[in-house]
Design a protein around this motif. Structure first.
Motif, PDB file in Angstrom:
ATOM      1  N   ALA A  35       0.829  -1.210   0.000  1.00  9.71           N
ATOM      2  CA  ALA A  35       0.000   0.000   0.000  1.00  9.71           C
ATOM      3  C   ALA A  35       0.861   1.257   0.000  1.00  9.71           C
ATOM      4  O   ALA A  35       0.455   2.291  -0.530  1.00  9.71           O
ATOM      5  N   ASP A  36       2.031   1.175   0.609  1.00  8.68           N
ATOM      6  CA  ASP A  36       2.961   2.301   0.691  1.00  8.68           C
ATOM      7  C   ASP A  36       2.299   3.547   1.283  1.00  8.68           C
ATOM      8  O   ASP A  36       2.485   4.665   0.797  1.00  8.68           O
ATOM      9  N   ARG A  37       1.490   3.312   2.308  1.00 10.23           N
ATOM     10  CA  ARG A  37       0.857   4.398   3.054  1.00 10.23           C
ATOM     11  C   ARG A  37       0.373   3.819   4.375  1.00 10.23           C
ATOM     12  O   ARG A  37       0.269   2.600   4.519  1.00 10.23           O
ATOM     13  N   PRO A  38       0.083   4.655   5.337  1.00 13.28           N
ATOM     14  CA  PRO A  38      -0.417   4.116   6.610  1.00 13.28           C
ATOM     15  C   PRO A  38      -1.740   3.375   6.416  1.00 13.28           C
ATOM     16  O   PRO A  38      -2.566   3.753   5.584  1.00 13.28           O
ATOM     17  N   ILE A  39      -1.906   2.315   7.176  1.00 13.42           N
ATOM     18  CA  ILE A  39      -3.130   1.521   7.172  1.00 13.42           C
ATOM     19  C   ILE A  39      -3.557   1.354   8.626  1.00 13.42           C
ATOM     20  O   ILE A  39      -2.719   1.119   9.495  1.00 13.42           O
ATOM     21  N   ARG A  40      -4.830   1.424   8.868  1.00 13.61           N
ATOM     22  CA  ARG A  40      -5.379   1.157  10.199  1.00 13.61           C
ATOM     23  C   ARG A  40      -5.980  -0.246  10.166  1.00 13.61           C
ATOM     24  O   ARG A  40      -6.741  -0.574   9.261  1.00 13.61           O
ATOM     25  N   PHE A  41      -5.620  -1.082  11.138  1.00 10.79           N
ATOM     26  CA  PHE A  41      -6.159  -2.428  11.237  1.00 10.79           C
ATOM     27  C   PHE A  41      -7.146  -2.489  12.401  1.00 10.79           C
ATOM     28  O   PHE A  41      -6.861  -1.970  13.482  1.00 10.79           O
ATOM     29  N   VAL A  42      -8.277  -3.124  12.164  1.00 12.13           N
ATOM     30  CA  VAL A  42      -9.258  -3.381  13.212  1.00 12.13           C
ATOM     31  C   VAL A  42      -9.366  -4.893  13.326  1.00 12.13           C
ATOM     32  O   VAL A  42      -9.896  -5.555  12.431  1.00 12.13           O
ATOM     33  N   HIS A  43      -8.813  -5.429  14.411  1.00 16.01           N
ATOM     34  CA  HIS A  43      -8.820  -6.880  14.624  1.00 16.01           C
ATOM     35  C   HIS A  43     -10.068  -7.277  15.405  1.00 16.01           C
ATOM     36  O   HIS A  43     -10.313  -6.772  16.498  1.00 16.01           O
ATOM     37  N   LEU A  44     -10.851  -8.189  14.831  1.00 17.45           N
ATOM     38  CA  LEU A  44     -12.067  -8.676  15.474  1.00 17.45           C
ATOM     39  C   LEU A  44     -11.745  -9.949  16.244  1.00 17.45           C
ATOM     40  O   LEU A  44     -11.423 -10.982  15.655  1.00 17.45           O
ATOM     41  N   ASP A  45     -11.822  -9.856  17.550  1.00 15.15           N
ATOM     42  CA  ASP A  45     -11.475 -10.961  18.436  1.00 15.15           C
ATOM     43  C   ASP A  45     -12.757 -11.655  18.901  1.00 15.15           C
ATOM     44  O   ASP A  45     -13.640 -11.013  19.471  1.00 15.15           O
ATOM     45  N   VAL A  46     -12.853 -12.954  18.619  1.00 16.44           N
ATOM     46  CA  VAL A  46     -14.038 -13.734  18.949  1.00 16.44           C
ATOM     47  C   VAL A  46     -13.600 -15.056  19.581  1.00 16.44           C
ATOM     48  O   VAL A  46     -12.622 -15.663  19.120  1.00 16.44           O
ATOM     49  N   ARG A  47     -14.324 -15.498  20.596  1.00 15.37           N
ATOM     50  CA  ARG A  47     -14.039 -16.784  21.242  1.00 15.37           C
ATOM     51  C   ARG A  47     -14.164 -17.929  20.225  1.00 15.37           C
ATOM     52  O   ARG A  47     -15.015 -17.884  19.340  1.00 15.37           O
ATOM     53  N   GLU A  48     -13.347 -18.959  20.404  1.00 13.87           N
ATOM     54  CA  GLU A  48     -13.353 -20.074  19.459  1.00 13.87           C
ATOM     55  C   GLU A  48     -14.713 -20.758  19.376  1.00 13.87           C
ATOM     56  O   GLU A  48     -15.164 -21.116  18.286  1.00 13.87           O
ATOM     57  N   ASP A  49     -15.392 -20.951  20.504  1.00 13.85           N
ATOM     58  CA  ASP A  49     -16.689 -21.630  20.454  1.00 13.85           C
ATOM     59  C   ASP A  49     -17.702 -20.828  19.644  1.00 13.85           C
ATOM     60  O   ASP A  49     -18.509 -21.395  18.899  1.00 13.85           O
ATOM     61  N   GLU A  50     -17.643 -19.513  19.737  1.00 10.47           N
ATOM     62  CA  GLU A  50     -18.547 -18.663  18.954  1.00 10.47           C
ATOM     63  C   GLU A  50     -18.168 -18.701  17.472  1.00 10.47           C
ATOM     64  O   GLU A  50     -19.040 -18.744  16.599  1.00 10.47           O
ATOM     65  N   LEU A  51     -16.878 -18.697  17.172  1.00 12.40           N
ATOM     66  CA  LEU A  51     -16.436 -18.804  15.782  1.00 12.40           C
ATOM     67  C   LEU A  51     -16.940 -20.100  15.158  1.00 12.40           C
ATOM     68  O   LEU A  51     -17.472 -20.102  14.048  1.00 12.40           O
ATOM     69  N   ARG A  52     -16.782 -21.195  15.891  1.00 13.51           N
ATOM     70  CA  ARG A  52     -17.213 -22.498  15.377  1.00 13.51           C
ATOM     71  C   ARG A  52     -18.726 -22.502  15.140  1.00 13.51           C
ATOM     72  O   ARG A  52     -19.205 -22.991  14.117  1.00 13.51           O
ATOM     73  N   ARG A  53     -19.487 -21.928  16.068  1.00 11.91           N
ATOM     74  CA  ARG A  53     -20.933 -21.856  15.902  1.00 11.91           C
ATOM     75  C   ARG A  53     -21.286 -21.076  14.638  1.00 11.91           C
ATOM     76  O   ARG A  53     -22.110 -21.509  13.838  1.00 11.91           O
ATOM     77  N   ARG A  54     -20.623 -19.946  14.421  1.00 11.81           N
ATOM     78  CA  ARG A  54     -20.890 -19.124  13.235  1.00 11.81           C
ATOM     79  C   ARG A  54     -20.556 -19.871  11.948  1.00 11.81           C
ATOM     80  O   ARG A  54     -21.320 -19.834  10.987  1.00 11.81           O
ATOM     81  N   ILE A  55     -19.398 -20.512  11.922  1.00 14.09           N
ATOM     82  CA  ILE A  55     -18.985 -21.231  10.708  1.00 14.09           C
ATOM     83  C   ILE A  55     -19.966 -22.354  10.384  1.00 14.09           C
ATOM     84  O   ILE A  55     -20.322 -22.561   9.228  1.00 14.09           O
TER      85      ILE A  55
END
Length: 168
Positions: free
Chosen positions: A91-111
């Motif tokens: 990108a050669d410019r500043p980037i802002r990252f927003v990391h979405l942190d979710v519990r594994e059991d909730e991730l598995r349920r969503r998937i």
């Protein structure tokens, strides 16, 4: 907002939903990084095979190109520090990252309840093991994303918009 945003996290963390709503709120385009995967990557993931760094390289460069060209919100897993560095470099410019942190059991349920995605639940463990926690990186905001979606989006908006000074 002068800085493009990458909404990052493992599969089913809500990157696409939060990213779309964040882009709408900021009135800038949204790009789903999944749409930039070459067909070979999608086929591999559909088959339950984890991607290698070599598989991800052209995909990360395509995302970095999007980030370089305009103000945009991109959904991208960006699991490793080297991937985030590659995005920053391309990108050669500043980037802002927003990391979405979710519990594994909730991730598995969503998937396991979604029907419109190529990523099987069998790859979740690989993604969690691949994730290099971005907590020490100054341009990353970490949000608890296993809460109500409106709250996550509001937190994301607050994280990437500059504070407005109070009136005198």
């Amino acid at each position: 907002m002068a800085t493009p945003v990458v909404v990052m996290g493992v599969s089913a963390s809500g990157k696409s939903v939060v990213g779309q709503r964040l882009a709408t709120a900021l009135r800038i385009p949204f790009v789903d990084g999944d749409d930039l995967h070459p067909p070979s990557n999608v086929a591999k993931m559909r088959a339950g095979e984890p991607l290698t760094d070599a598989d991800r390289a052209p995909w990360l460069d395509a995302i970095g190109s999007e980030l370089a060209q305009r103000e945009v919100v991109v959904a991208c897993s960006a699991l490793k520090v080297v991937y985030r560095e590659r995005l920053r470099h391309t990108a050669d410019r500043p980037i802002r990252f927003v990391h979405l942190d979710v519990r594994e059991d909730e991730l598995r349920r969503r998937i396991e309840t979604r029907t419109d995605h190529f990523m099987p639940s069998s790859l979740l463990r690989d993604q969690l093991e691949t994730l290099e926690w971005p907590g020490d990186e100054p341009d990353v905001v970490i949000l608890a994303a296993d809460q109500e979606i409106d709250r996550v989006v509001a937190d994301a908006i607050a994280a990437v918009t500059p504070e407005v000074p109070p009136r005198q």
